[in-house]
Design an enzyme around this catalytic site. Structure first.
Site, PDB file in Angstrom:
ATOM      1  CG  ASN A  32     113.382  23.596  -4.002  1.00 29.31           C
ATOM      2  OD1 ASN A  32     111.433  23.485  -4.340  1.00 29.31           O
ATOM      3  ND2 ASN A  32     114.057  22.869  -4.936  1.00 29.31           N
ATOM      4  CG  ASN A  35     105.521  20.137  -7.918  1.00 28.02           C
ATOM      5  OD1 ASN A  35     105.351  21.002  -8.831  1.00 28.02           O
ATOM      6  ND2 ASN A  35     104.635  19.658  -7.307  1.00 28.02           N
ATOM      7  CG  ASP A  58     117.646  22.357  -2.203  1.00 33.01           C
ATOM      8  OD1 ASP A  58     117.123  22.286  -3.704  1.00 33.01           O
ATOM      9  OD2 ASP A  58     117.438  21.202  -1.649  1.00 33.01           O
ATOM     10  CB  ILE A  59     116.009  19.971   1.826  1.00 36.49           C
ATOM     11  CG1 ILE A  59     116.077  18.520   0.528  1.00 36.49           C
ATOM     12  CG2 ILE A  59     114.690  20.161   2.752  1.00 36.49           C
ATOM     13  CD1 ILE A  59     115.386  17.525   1.098  1.00 36.49           C
ATOM     14  CG  LEU A  83     111.478  16.404  -6.681  1.00 40.45           C
ATOM     15  CD1 LEU A  83     112.275  16.008  -8.217  1.00 40.45           C
ATOM     16  CD2 LEU A  83     111.286  17.805  -7.167  1.00 40.45           C
ATOM     17  CB  SER A 124     104.244   6.652  -0.387  1.00 45.70           C
ATOM     18  OG  SER A 124     102.915   6.471  -1.873  1.00 45.70           O
ATOM     19  CE1 TYR A 148     107.379  10.282  -4.068  1.00 47.80           C
ATOM     20  CE2 TYR A 148     106.031   8.009  -5.114  1.00 47.80           C
ATOM     21  CZ  TYR A 148     106.283   9.498  -4.202  1.00 47.80           C
ATOM     22  OH  TYR A 148     105.423   9.864  -3.704  1.00 47.80           O
ATOM     23  CE  LYS A 152     108.151   9.847  -1.062  1.00 51.88           C
ATOM     24  NZ  LYS A 152     108.229  10.612  -0.085  1.00 51.88           N
ATOM     25  CG  PHE A 217      94.905   6.179 -16.814  1.00 50.35           C
ATOM     26  CD1 PHE A 217      94.502   6.133 -18.274  1.00 50.35           C
ATOM     27  CD2 PHE A 217      95.431   6.589 -15.868  1.00 50.35           C
ATOM     28  CE1 PHE A 217      95.162   7.056 -18.973  1.00 50.35           C
ATOM     29  CE2 PHE A 217      95.891   8.444 -16.711  1.00 50.35           C
ATOM     30  CZ  PHE A 217      95.402   8.538 -17.919  1.00 50.35           C
ATOM     31  NE  ARG A 291      98.765   5.571 -13.874  1.00 46.46           N
ATOM     32  CZ  ARG A 291      98.487   7.054 -12.781  1.00 46.46           C
ATOM     33  NH1 ARG A 291      97.713   8.481 -13.399  1.00 46.46           N
ATOM     34  NH2 ARG A 291      97.911   6.031 -11.476  1.00 46.46           N
ATOM     35  N   GLY A 293     102.521   0.679 -15.385  1.00 47.76           N
ATOM     36  CA  GLY A 293     102.486  -0.015 -13.421  1.00 47.76           C
ATOM     37  C   GLY A 293     101.682  -0.026 -12.256  1.00 47.76           C
TER      38      GLY A 293
HETATM   39  P1  NAD Z   1     104.095  19.220  -3.680  1.00 46.34           P
HETATM   40  O1  NAD Z   1     105.239  19.023  -4.648  1.00 46.34           O
HETATM   41  O2  NAD Z   1     102.662  19.283  -3.716  1.00 46.34           O
HETATM   42  O3  NAD Z   1     104.741  19.389  -2.123  1.00 46.34           O
HETATM   43  C1  NAD Z   1     106.273  18.918  -1.921  1.00 46.34           C
HETATM   44  C2  NAD Z   1     107.030  20.830  -2.416  1.00 46.34           C
HETATM   45  O4  NAD Z   1     108.579  20.775  -1.966  1.00 46.34           O
HETATM   46  C3  NAD Z   1     107.438  21.584  -2.782  1.00 46.34           C
HETATM   47  O5  NAD Z   1     106.033  21.906  -2.622  1.00 46.34           O
HETATM   48  C4  NAD Z   1     108.741  21.642  -3.822  1.00 46.34           C
HETATM   49  O6  NAD Z   1     108.786  22.773  -4.116  1.00 46.34           O
HETATM   50  C5  NAD Z   1     109.262  20.903  -2.612  1.00 46.34           C
HETATM   51  N1  NAD Z   1     110.793  20.999  -2.277  1.00 46.34           N
HETATM   52  C6  NAD Z   1     110.772  19.708  -3.832  1.00 46.34           C
HETATM   53  N2  NAD Z   1     112.131  19.296  -3.112  1.00 46.34           N
HETATM   54  C7  NAD Z   1     112.256  20.461  -2.661  1.00 46.34           C
HETATM   55  C8  NAD Z   1     113.911  20.348  -2.040  1.00 46.34           C
HETATM   56  N3  NAD Z   1     114.942  19.693  -2.461  1.00 46.34           N
HETATM   57  N4  NAD Z   1     114.343  21.676  -1.127  1.00 46.34           N
HETATM   58  C9  NAD Z   1     113.443  22.410  -0.431  1.00 46.34           C
HETATM   59  N5  NAD Z   1     111.913  22.012  -1.364  1.00 46.34           N
HETATM   60  C10 NAD Z   1     111.799  20.923  -1.810  1.00 46.34           C
HETATM   61  O7  NAD Z   1     103.942  17.141  -3.232  1.00 46.34           O
HETATM   62  P2  NAD Z   1     102.055  17.500  -2.255  1.00 46.34           P
HETATM   63  O8  NAD Z   1     101.301  15.981  -2.617  1.00 46.34           O
HETATM   64  O9  NAD Z   1     102.195  17.392  -1.052  1.00 46.34           O
HETATM   65  O10 NAD Z   1     103.914  15.984  -1.211  1.00 46.34           O
HETATM   66  C11 NAD Z   1     104.398  15.784  -0.022  1.00 46.34           C
HETATM   67  C12 NAD Z   1     105.596  14.777   0.116  1.00 46.34           C
HETATM   68  O11 NAD Z   1     104.107  13.694   0.713  1.00 46.34           O
HETATM   69  C13 NAD Z   1     105.930  14.611  -0.843  1.00 46.34           C
HETATM   70  O12 NAD Z   1     107.026  14.276  -0.382  1.00 46.34           O
HETATM   71  C14 NAD Z   1     105.629  13.246  -1.505  1.00 46.34           C
HETATM   72  O13 NAD Z   1     106.184  12.419  -2.253  1.00 46.34           O
HETATM   73  C15 NAD Z   1     104.462  12.556  -0.805  1.00 46.34           C
HETATM   74  N6  NAD Z   1     103.764  11.617  -1.174  1.00 46.34           N
HETATM   75  C16 NAD Z   1     102.604  12.811  -1.079  1.00 46.34           C
HETATM   76  C17 NAD Z   1     101.249  11.473  -2.278  1.00 46.34           C
HETATM   77  C18 NAD Z   1     100.631  12.546  -3.158  1.00 46.34           C
HETATM   78  O14 NAD Z   1      99.726  11.792  -3.474  1.00 46.34           O
HETATM   79  N7  NAD Z   1     100.257  13.798  -2.970  1.00 46.34           N
HETATM   80  C19 NAD Z   1     101.451  10.605  -1.582  1.00 46.34           C
HETATM   81  C20 NAD Z   1     102.191   9.775  -1.153  1.00 46.34           C
HETATM   82  C21 NAD Z   1     103.361  10.606  -0.464  1.00 46.34           C
HETATM   83  N1  UFG Z   2      93.334   7.833 -12.936  1.00 47.25           N
HETATM   84  C1  UFG Z   2      93.211   7.716 -14.575  1.00 47.25           C
HETATM   85  N2  UFG Z   2      92.579   8.384 -15.035  1.00 47.25           N
HETATM   86  C2  UFG Z   2      93.517   9.239 -13.885  1.00 47.25           C
HETATM   87  C3  UFG Z   2      94.558   9.510 -13.694  1.00 47.25           C
HETATM   88  C4  UFG Z   2      94.063   8.591 -12.771  1.00 47.25           C
HETATM   89  O1  UFG Z   2      91.846   6.357 -14.513  1.00 47.25           O
HETATM   90  O2  UFG Z   2      94.482  10.688 -15.499  1.00 47.25           O
HETATM   91  C5  UFG Z   2      93.532   6.484 -12.859  1.00 47.25           C
HETATM   92  C6  UFG Z   2      94.291   5.536 -11.993  1.00 47.25           C
HETATM   93  O3  UFG Z   2      94.528   4.833 -13.165  1.00 47.25           O
HETATM   94  C7  UFG Z   2      94.282   5.024  -9.960  1.00 47.25           C
HETATM   95  C8  UFG Z   2      93.395   5.825 -10.103  1.00 47.25           C
HETATM   96  O4  UFG Z   2      92.801   6.598 -11.298  1.00 47.25           O
HETATM   97  O5  UFG Z   2      93.145   3.694 -10.885  1.00 47.25           O
HETATM   98  C9  UFG Z   2      94.684   6.652  -9.005  1.00 47.25           C
HETATM   99  O6  UFG Z   2      95.366   7.438  -9.671  1.00 47.25           O
HETATM  100  P1  UFG Z   2      96.137   8.208  -8.954  1.00 47.25           P
HETATM  101  O7  UFG Z   2      97.207   9.322 -10.105  1.00 47.25           O
HETATM  102  O8  UFG Z   2      95.243   9.872  -8.442  1.00 47.25           O
HETATM  103  O9  UFG Z   2      97.210   7.925  -7.990  1.00 47.25           O
HETATM  104  P2  UFG Z   2      97.945   6.597  -8.087  1.00 47.25           P
HETATM  105  O10 UFG Z   2      97.238   5.437  -6.923  1.00 47.25           O
HETATM  106  O11 UFG Z   2      98.171   5.568  -8.730  1.00 47.25           O
HETATM  107  O12 UFG Z   2      99.479   6.875  -7.071  1.00 47.25           O
HETATM  108  C10 UFG Z   2      99.390   7.836  -6.123  1.00 47.25           C
HETATM  109  C11 UFG Z   2     100.328   8.815  -6.207  1.00 47.25           C
HETATM  110  C12 UFG Z   2     101.956   8.234  -5.948  1.00 47.25           C
HETATM  111  C13 UFG Z   2     101.673   7.438  -4.948  1.00 47.25           C
HETATM  112  C14 UFG Z   2      99.813   6.337  -4.511  1.00 47.25           C
HETATM  113  C15 UFG Z   2     100.199   5.689  -3.103  1.00 47.25           C
HETATM  114  O13 UFG Z   2     100.388   9.481  -7.309  1.00 47.25           O
HETATM  115  O14 UFG Z   2     102.763   9.054  -5.482  1.00 47.25           O
HETATM  116  O15 UFG Z   2      99.076   6.811  -4.347  1.00 47.25           O
HETATM  117  O16 UFG Z   2      99.937   6.821  -2.164  1.00 47.25           O
HETATM  118  F1  UFG Z   2     103.077   6.866  -4.711  1.00 47.25           F
END
Ligand code: NAD
Ligand code: UFG
Length: 337
Positions: A32, A35, A58-59, A83, A124, A148, A152, A217, A291, A293
């Site tokens: 959709n 993002n 949209d899904i 998201l 994740s 979030y 998951k 952080f 940060r 969490g």
């Molecule tokens: P992203 O936001 O780039 O991709 C997600 C896509 O889903 C986007 O293009 C968005 O437009 C689309 N989307 C969201 N809601 C929708 C809906 N209701 N219908 C249709 N499309 C929709 O994110 P990404 O980094 O590519 O992540 C993909 C998946 O992997 C996500 O489910 C995310 O939670 C998971 N994930 C990502 C990370 C990460 O660090 N990038 C880590 C762990 C898990």
């Molecule tokens: N960090 C900084 N400065 C920044 C951003 C991040 O110091 O501006 C640090 C964080 O404190 C952490 C490390 O960099 O120690 C990685 O942070 P990220 O935000 O890149 O990644 P996280 O491990 O916090 O989280 C990511 C995704 C989550 C996912 C998780 C595990 O954002 O959605 O990995 O897959 F759940």
């Protein structure tokens, strides 16, 4: 094989679509665009030589899903759509449960009707919560500290119940560690909207001059240099993990859970140095408070994926940084449009 790729224009979905095309499969992208940008389709075409079929939708739109599953002859699904910003999920929990949990339910109901029984889901490492024992194996306890992460976990539980209820389903949850990197062509990569939440895109924007300095952080964690340690994995290795999971899933009923990580942890300061090597600059940083969490350390035991899927991450930290830098320097403002 026709593979529905929900979230297919997003960061991981678009690069996985490139790898699917390279393997001779036919991805059908549904997104959709909340993002991501449609401009990525042209980049996929340049990289893979084929413009994939794209549906702007949209899904949670059941009628649309029914039509797509029928008309495109879908055999299996990789479900990325959702998201993913932890902080935003605390502020807007209903939006997260609606997109991530309700969206998955609507998708699963449509798949049941259409008799599509093979699905790979983007989970994740966040489902391990504040785990103390590293590396993380798939049988480690799970928990969540924010909406979030809970979304998951809820989806993983729904998948487990569904697999237990009907042996015709083959459902796979892939627990990603920290996906980073870009396509080595520099044409495709991560394009966060606004100020990046995540480390690698933030560092890349400092390197290209869009941000002044990285805020680290916390430097008082129980880690070798005091900064947070994570398992960064090249997005193309992650994409290849999806192909392996899809192949494994076909004809194998049940719920399959795999970590996708390298098994190696790197600190924030190590990442900053590695990126500095890739771009040939010293990158400014300051130490800020922790940060909320964040966990101190998080890295995978990837042995189950290697022994069962025959997959392991191959690309080095230097490749992750070099590829991100090529993407960021060739596209300082991300995708056009
Ligand atoms: P992203 O936001 O780039 O991709 C997600 C896509 O889903 C986007 O293009 C968005 O437009 C689309 N989307 C969201 N809601 C929708 C809906 N209701 N219908 C249709 N499309 C929709 O994110 P990404 O980094 O590519 O992540 C993909 C998946 O992997 C996500 O489910 C995310 O939670 C998971 N994930 C990502 C990370 C990460 O660090 N990038 C880590 C762990 C898990
Ligand atoms: N960090 C900084 N400065 C920044 C951003 C991040 O110091 O501006 C640090 C964080 O404190 C952490 C490390 O960099 O120690 C990685 O942070 P990220 O935000 O890149 O990644 P996280 O491990 O916090 O989280 C990511 C995704 C989550 C996912 C998780 C595990 O954002 O959605 O990995 O897959 F759940």
């Amino acid at each position: 094989m026709n593979v529905l790729v929900t979230g297919g224009t997003g960061y991981i979905g678009s690069l996985t679509s490139v790898q699917l095309l390279g393997a001779g499969l036919r991805p059908v992208l549904l997104d959709n665009l909340c993002n991501s940008k449609a401009a990525v389709l042209e980049r996929i075409e340049r990289v893979a030589g084929v413009r994939p079929r794209f549906i702007d939708g949209d899904i949670r739109d059941r009628a649309l899903l029914d039509r797509v599953l029928r008309e495109e002859g879908i055999d299996s699904v990789i479900h990325f759509a959702g998201l993913k910003a932890v902080g935003e999920s605390v502020e807007m929990p209903l939006a997260y449960y609606d997109n991530n949990v309700n969206g998955t339910l609507v998708l699963l109901q449509a798949l049941r009707e259409a008799r599509v029984r093979t699905l790979v889901f983007s989970s994740s490492a966040t489902v391990y919560g504040d785990a103390q024992v590293m590396p993380l194996r798939e049988d480690a306890p799970t928990s969540a500290t924010n909406p979030y992460g809970r979304s998951k976990l809820m989806v993983e539980q729904i998948l487990a119940d569904l697999a237990a209820s009907d042996p015709s389903w083959s459902l796979t949850a892939l627990r990603y560690f920290n996906p980073v990197g870009a396509h080595p062509s520099g044409l495709m990569g991560e394009d966060p909207q606004g100020i990046p939440n995540n480390l690698m895109p933030y560092i890349a924007q400092v390197a290209v001059g869009r941000r002044e300095k990285l805020r680290v952080f916390g430097n008082d964690y129980p880690t070798p240099d005091g900064t947070g340690v994570r398992d960064y994995i090249h997005v193309l290795d992650l994409a290849d993990g999806h192909l392996a999971a899809l192949r494994h899933g076909h004809g194998r009923p049940g719920l399959h859970v795999f970590n996708l990580g390298t098994g190696q942890g790197h600190s924030v300061l190590e990442m900053l140095q590695a990126f500095g090597r890739a771009c040939g600059k010293t990158l400014a940083h300051e130490i800020a408070s922790r940060r909320p969490g964040d966990v101190a350390s998080c890295w995978a035991d990837p042995a189950h994926a290697e022994s069962t899927l025959g997959w392991r991450a191959r690309r080095s930290l230097d490749e992750m940084c070099a590829d991100t830098w090529r993407w960021q320097s060739m596209n300082p403002e991300g995708y056009p449009g």
